[in-house]
Design a protein around this motif. Structure first.
Motif, PDB file in Angstrom:
ATOM      1  N   THR A  99      56.126  51.879  38.066  1.00 26.88           N
ATOM      2  CA  THR A  99      55.875  53.419  37.929  1.00 26.88           C
ATOM      3  C   THR A  99      55.024  53.794  39.222  1.00 26.88           C
ATOM      4  O   THR A  99      54.143  52.904  39.742  1.00 26.88           O
ATOM      5  CB  THR A  99      54.536  53.370  36.895  1.00 26.88           C
ATOM      6  OG1 THR A  99      55.240  53.223  35.854  1.00 26.88           O
ATOM      7  CG2 THR A  99      54.097  54.740  36.648  1.00 26.88           C
ATOM      8  N   LEU A 100      55.415  54.860  39.940  1.00 30.20           N
ATOM      9  CA  LEU A 100      54.912  55.575  40.999  1.00 30.20           C
ATOM     10  C   LEU A 100      53.715  56.120  40.696  1.00 30.20           C
ATOM     11  O   LEU A 100      53.817  56.806  39.917  1.00 30.20           O
ATOM     12  CB  LEU A 100      56.075  56.355  41.799  1.00 30.20           C
ATOM     13  CG  LEU A 100      57.244  55.557  42.216  1.00 30.20           C
ATOM     14  CD1 LEU A 100      58.033  56.642  43.148  1.00 30.20           C
ATOM     15  CD2 LEU A 100      57.114  54.315  42.968  1.00 30.20           C
ATOM     16  N   ILE A 101      52.508  55.814  41.316  1.00 28.91           N
ATOM     17  CA  ILE A 101      51.360  56.365  41.076  1.00 28.91           C
ATOM     18  C   ILE A 101      51.019  57.602  42.288  1.00 28.91           C
ATOM     19  O   ILE A 101      50.905  57.071  43.412  1.00 28.91           O
ATOM     20  CB  ILE A 101      50.057  55.604  40.804  1.00 28.91           C
ATOM     21  CG1 ILE A 101      50.463  54.548  39.785  1.00 28.91           C
ATOM     22  CG2 ILE A 101      48.805  56.274  40.609  1.00 28.91           C
ATOM     23  CD1 ILE A 101      49.633  53.331  39.628  1.00 28.91           C
ATOM     24  N   GLY A 102      50.910  58.904  42.133  1.00 20.94           N
ATOM     25  CA  GLY A 102      50.751  59.732  43.101  1.00 20.94           C
ATOM     26  C   GLY A 102      49.310  59.726  43.731  1.00 20.94           C
ATOM     27  O   GLY A 102      48.474  59.540  42.811  1.00 20.94           O
ATOM     28  N   ARG A 103      49.220  59.952  44.890  1.00 20.79           N
ATOM     29  CA  ARG A 103      47.968  59.975  45.637  1.00 20.79           C
ATOM     30  C   ARG A 103      47.969  61.342  46.342  1.00 20.79           C
ATOM     31  O   ARG A 103      48.691  61.680  47.508  1.00 20.79           O
ATOM     32  CB  ARG A 103      47.949  58.814  46.698  1.00 20.79           C
ATOM     33  CG  ARG A 103      47.737  57.285  46.292  1.00 20.79           C
ATOM     34  CD  ARG A 103      47.927  56.429  47.155  1.00 20.79           C
ATOM     35  NE  ARG A 103      46.690  56.370  48.243  1.00 20.79           N
ATOM     36  CZ  ARG A 103      45.473  55.793  47.875  1.00 20.79           C
ATOM     37  NH1 ARG A 103      45.487  55.039  46.715  1.00 20.79           N
ATOM     38  NH2 ARG A 103      44.608  55.761  48.861  1.00 20.79           N
ATOM     39  N   VAL A 115      52.605  57.516  47.645  1.00 19.10           N
ATOM     40  CA  VAL A 115      52.591  56.748  46.250  1.00 19.10           C
ATOM     41  C   VAL A 115      51.959  55.449  46.465  1.00 19.10           C
ATOM     42  O   VAL A 115      52.159  54.885  47.519  1.00 19.10           O
ATOM     43  CB  VAL A 115      53.889  56.766  45.246  1.00 19.10           C
ATOM     44  CG1 VAL A 115      54.339  58.362  45.156  1.00 19.10           C
ATOM     45  CG2 VAL A 115      54.970  56.104  46.159  1.00 19.10           C
ATOM     46  N   ASP A 118      52.932  50.432  40.707  1.00 21.94           N
ATOM     47  CA  ASP A 118      51.834  49.880  39.655  1.00 21.94           C
ATOM     48  C   ASP A 118      52.013  48.448  39.820  1.00 21.94           C
ATOM     49  O   ASP A 118      51.066  47.707  39.202  1.00 21.94           O
ATOM     50  CB  ASP A 118      51.964  50.460  38.474  1.00 21.94           C
ATOM     51  CG  ASP A 118      53.341  50.109  37.691  1.00 21.94           C
ATOM     52  OD1 ASP A 118      54.176  49.625  38.510  1.00 21.94           O
ATOM     53  OD2 ASP A 118      53.421  50.242  36.525  1.00 21.94           O
ATOM     54  N   VAL A 133      63.134  59.040  40.227  1.00 19.97           N
ATOM     55  CA  VAL A 133      61.810  59.043  39.339  1.00 19.97           C
ATOM     56  C   VAL A 133      62.022  59.914  38.067  1.00 19.97           C
ATOM     57  O   VAL A 133      62.143  61.225  38.380  1.00 19.97           O
ATOM     58  CB  VAL A 133      60.810  59.574  40.285  1.00 19.97           C
ATOM     59  CG1 VAL A 133      59.432  59.646  39.431  1.00 19.97           C
ATOM     60  CG2 VAL A 133      60.393  58.606  41.511  1.00 19.97           C
ATOM     61  N   THR A 159      54.959  64.139  40.525  1.00 22.30           N
ATOM     62  CA  THR A 159      53.346  63.443  40.971  1.00 22.30           C
ATOM     63  C   THR A 159      53.373  62.171  40.523  1.00 22.30           C
ATOM     64  O   THR A 159      52.301  61.831  40.563  1.00 22.30           O
ATOM     65  CB  THR A 159      52.612  64.641  39.897  1.00 22.30           C
ATOM     66  OG1 THR A 159      52.756  64.271  38.344  1.00 22.30           O
ATOM     67  CG2 THR A 159      52.502  65.913  40.302  1.00 22.30           C
ATOM     68  N   GLY A 160      54.561  61.634  40.098  1.00 22.87           N
ATOM     69  CA  GLY A 160      54.540  60.218  39.800  1.00 22.87           C
ATOM     70  C   GLY A 160      55.792  59.783  38.793  1.00 22.87           C
ATOM     71  O   GLY A 160      56.305  60.758  38.200  1.00 22.87           O
TER      72      GLY A 160
END
Length: 315
Positions: A99-103, A115, A118, A133, A159-160
């Protein structure tokens, strides 16, 4: 005296299919290729991408180019990425779907998003992985040292979400050559596990695993040298005929005296015997950076891979 007409010539015997063929078997394969040959996918790090192959020989020697000639008409997909770890190869193959976590927010104009993954995997080397994604096509790019996801269409900002590599679709149904894990070789269990997962992703019998070889940094008695030996032993046990012992190829008499290396007369060189005494590969096969094979090293390795592929009836 009257002249008699000549008897008509007898009709030529019809050509048999075999007598109608022209050229050699190799030239016929090249000019009239079969269409059912499976693709070949190459996975791994900088050695698989032939870094160092432009040194020592008159022309650069790239492993994927030699395999493309041998495997023609089958396509060859070279997916080696310099400085990558075995976990990065799982990401490329679609076996790791983090899972990509947006920054922050997507950048205006491109919708590029910084990103983190996780899984905690950090980028390494010039890695760029096409994928999706949550259905949005784009590129996961870690070549700058930071992960970014850039959608193909800036209108599709994300956004992720879950990332899945599209290289998995390209590799589906292909045979594969694996040369992965040297950059994290001291994680012996991890390298063996990740290689096994890659092999399981292909059909039975469709994987060839290359072993690792020892540089001056991996000489006998060193921690990395011990790790190389342990990984090679594990790979040999797991993959048997589908394992190619590169360390033995590059330090054994058969490989060093093989036809591709004949011009070097390696067994007559003092530097060769000095290297073999330390259980490392002779310097005449190593690039100037000390960690990659040069053109000669890539040449003999390509020769050995093709020979093993023939033994496995891939060719």
């Amino acid at each position: 005296m009257p002249q008699h007409a000549a008897a008509p010539a007898a009709p030529a015997a019809p050509l048999s299919p075999s007598s109608a063929l022209t050229g050699t078997e190799a030239s016929r394969r090249l000019l009239h290729p079969e269409s059912e040959a499976p693709a070949l996918t190459l996975w791994g790090s900088s050695s698989m991408s032939s870094e160092g192959g432009d040194e020592a020989t008159a022309v650069p020697v790239r492993i994927h180019e030699h395999l493309a000639l041998a495997a023609a008409p089958a396509p060859v997909h070279p997916f080696g990425v310099g400085a990558s770890w075995s976990r990065h190869t799982l990401l490329q193959r679609g076996l790791d779907t983090p899972t990509l976590i947006g920054r922050g927010d997507p950048e205006p104009g491109t919708s590029r998003l910084e990103v983190t993954l996780d899984s905690g995997l950090a980028p390494s080397g010039p890695i760029r992985v096409p994928g999706r994604v949550d259905g949005v096509d784009g590129i996961l790019d870690g070549s700058s040292g930071t992960w970014y996801f850039t959608p193909s269409d800036p209108a599709d900002a994300v956004t992720g979400g879950v990332f899945v590599s599209s290289l998995a679709e390209i590799a589906e149904g292909s045979r594969q050559v694996l040369w992965m894990g040297k950059n994290n070789i001291r994680d012996v269990e991890g390298v063996l596990e990740h290689t096994a997962r890659m092999a399981e992703a292909a059909a039975p019998g469709d994987t060839l695993v290359l072993g690792h070889w020892c540089t001056e940094h991996d000489e006998a008695g060193s921690a990395t040298g011990a790790a190389v030996a342990e990984v090679n032993a594990g790979l040999a046990e797991a993959h048997r005929d589908h394992f190619l012992d590169v360390q033995h190829l590059l330090t054994g008499e058969e490989g060093l005296a093989s036809s591709p290396l004949a011009p070097l007369q390696l067994l007559e060189q003092g530097t060769t015997h000095d290297a073999l005494a330390r259980a490392v590969v002779p310097p005449l096969l190593i690039a100037s950076d000390g960690i990659h094979l040069n053109g000669w090293g890539n040449l003999v390795l390509s020769w050995a891979i093709v020979r093993r592929m023939q033994e496995l009836r891939w060719l």
